[in-house]
Write a protein that holds these residues in place. Structure first.
Motif, PDB file in Angstrom:
ATOM      1  N   THR A  34       1.079  -1.283   0.098  1.00  0.00           N
ATOM      2  CA  THR A  34      -0.065   0.056  -0.022  1.00  0.00           C
ATOM      3  C   THR A  34       0.835   1.198   0.027  1.00  0.00           C
ATOM      4  O   THR A  34       1.712   1.572   0.788  1.00  0.00           O
ATOM      5  CB  THR A  34      -0.975   0.008   1.176  1.00  0.00           C
ATOM      6  N   LYS A  36       1.342   5.619  -1.116  1.00  0.00           N
ATOM      7  CA  LYS A  36       0.586   7.010  -1.588  1.00  0.00           C
ATOM      8  C   LYS A  36       0.993   7.767  -2.946  1.00  0.00           C
ATOM      9  O   LYS A  36       2.023   7.428  -2.707  1.00  0.00           O
ATOM     10  CB  LYS A  36       0.565   7.914  -0.474  1.00  0.00           C
ATOM     11  N   ASP A  38       0.513  10.746  -5.325  1.00  0.00           N
ATOM     12  CA  ASP A  38      -0.348  11.999  -5.686  1.00  0.00           C
ATOM     13  C   ASP A  38      -1.361  12.222  -4.381  1.00  0.00           C
ATOM     14  O   ASP A  38      -2.520  12.596  -4.670  1.00  0.00           O
ATOM     15  CB  ASP A  38      -0.992  12.024  -7.050  1.00  0.00           C
ATOM     16  N   GLY A  39      -1.077  11.795  -3.289  1.00  0.00           N
ATOM     17  CA  GLY A  39      -1.943  11.631  -1.965  1.00  0.00           C
ATOM     18  C   GLY A  39      -3.184  10.859  -1.878  1.00  0.00           C
ATOM     19  O   GLY A  39      -3.686  10.790  -1.086  1.00  0.00           O
ATOM     20  N   LYS A  40      -3.102   9.905  -2.814  1.00  0.00           N
ATOM     21  CA  LYS A  40      -4.294   9.116  -2.701  1.00  0.00           C
ATOM     22  C   LYS A  40      -3.594   7.632  -2.368  1.00  0.00           C
ATOM     23  O   LYS A  40      -2.489   7.408  -3.012  1.00  0.00           O
ATOM     24  CB  LYS A  40      -4.913   8.635  -4.032  1.00  0.00           C
ATOM     25  N   THR A  41      -4.075   6.623  -1.319  1.00  0.00           N
ATOM     26  CA  THR A  41      -3.569   5.617  -1.206  1.00  0.00           C
ATOM     27  C   THR A  41      -4.047   4.580  -2.329  1.00  0.00           C
ATOM     28  O   THR A  41      -5.255   4.250  -2.581  1.00  0.00           O
ATOM     29  CB  THR A  41      -4.270   4.997   0.162  1.00  0.00           C
ATOM     30  N   THR A  42      -3.003   3.807  -2.704  1.00  0.00           N
ATOM     31  CA  THR A  42      -3.051   2.923  -3.954  1.00  0.00           C
ATOM     32  C   THR A  42      -2.492   1.547  -3.399  1.00  0.00           C
ATOM     33  O   THR A  42      -1.553   1.599  -2.667  1.00  0.00           O
ATOM     34  CB  THR A  42      -2.793   3.250  -5.051  1.00  0.00           C
TER      35      THR A  42
END
Length: 163
Positions: A34, A36, A38-42
């Motif tokens: 997991t 981050k 661009d600020g998004k968790t992916t």
């Protein structure tokens, strides 16, 4: 502690009963990370990890392909849950084929939720109760593909966690 994995995939039933089965299986194990972006968790997947650590999550995906010239019916695909891991959940976003589970290394299978009988003591007496099996107790997963068309490919899988 570092662990190395070795897996066995079993294909049984109608397809395996043929001398030269048109069904091929390709298993890919990927370490799930997991991160981050661009600020998004992916999630990112690292295929074929050489070592894994306790707590790591592994994605197991088997690609099933019928290279024969005709459709096959009721093709079972069985994957054991590797030792030193625990089953977590089905892999989302893959082909929707009904899965059955085993808690006895593939001797018996049933759809979730699995139930088992346990003996407990209540008021000084032994009582047999039926309780739900936790997914972490699953030892084997089996899918039965109702029909696998000629030259059709599908993906099946689940996640496990290293103990």
């Amino acid at each position: 502690m570092k662990l190395k994995f070795a897996l066995m995939i079993t294909l049984a039933g109608a397809a395996a009963a043929q001398t030269a089965s048109p069904v091929s299986l390709n298993l890919v194990m990927s370490l799930v990370k997991t991160v981050k972006v661009d600020g998004k968790t992916t999630e990112q997947f690292a295929p074929s990890p050489k070592t894994v650590l306790p707590g790591d999550v592994i994605r197991q995906v088997v690609t099933v392909r019928n290279s024969g010239g005709r459709a096959l019916k009721n093709v079972p695909v069985t994957l054991p849950v590797p030792k030193n891991t625990r089953y977590l959940a089905p892999e989302k976003g893959l082909d929707d084929v009904r899965a059955e589970f085993s808690i006895d290394q593939g001797k018996t299978f049933a759809a979730a939720p699995l139930m088992k009988k346990v003996t407990v003591t209540e008021n000084g007496r032994s009582v047999v109760k039926e309780v739900e099996v936790k997914p972490s107790e699953y030892t084997t997963v089996r899918w039965t593909v109702s029909e696998l068309g000629a030259d059709q490919t599908l993906k099946l899988g689940y996640r496990i966690q290293v103990k």
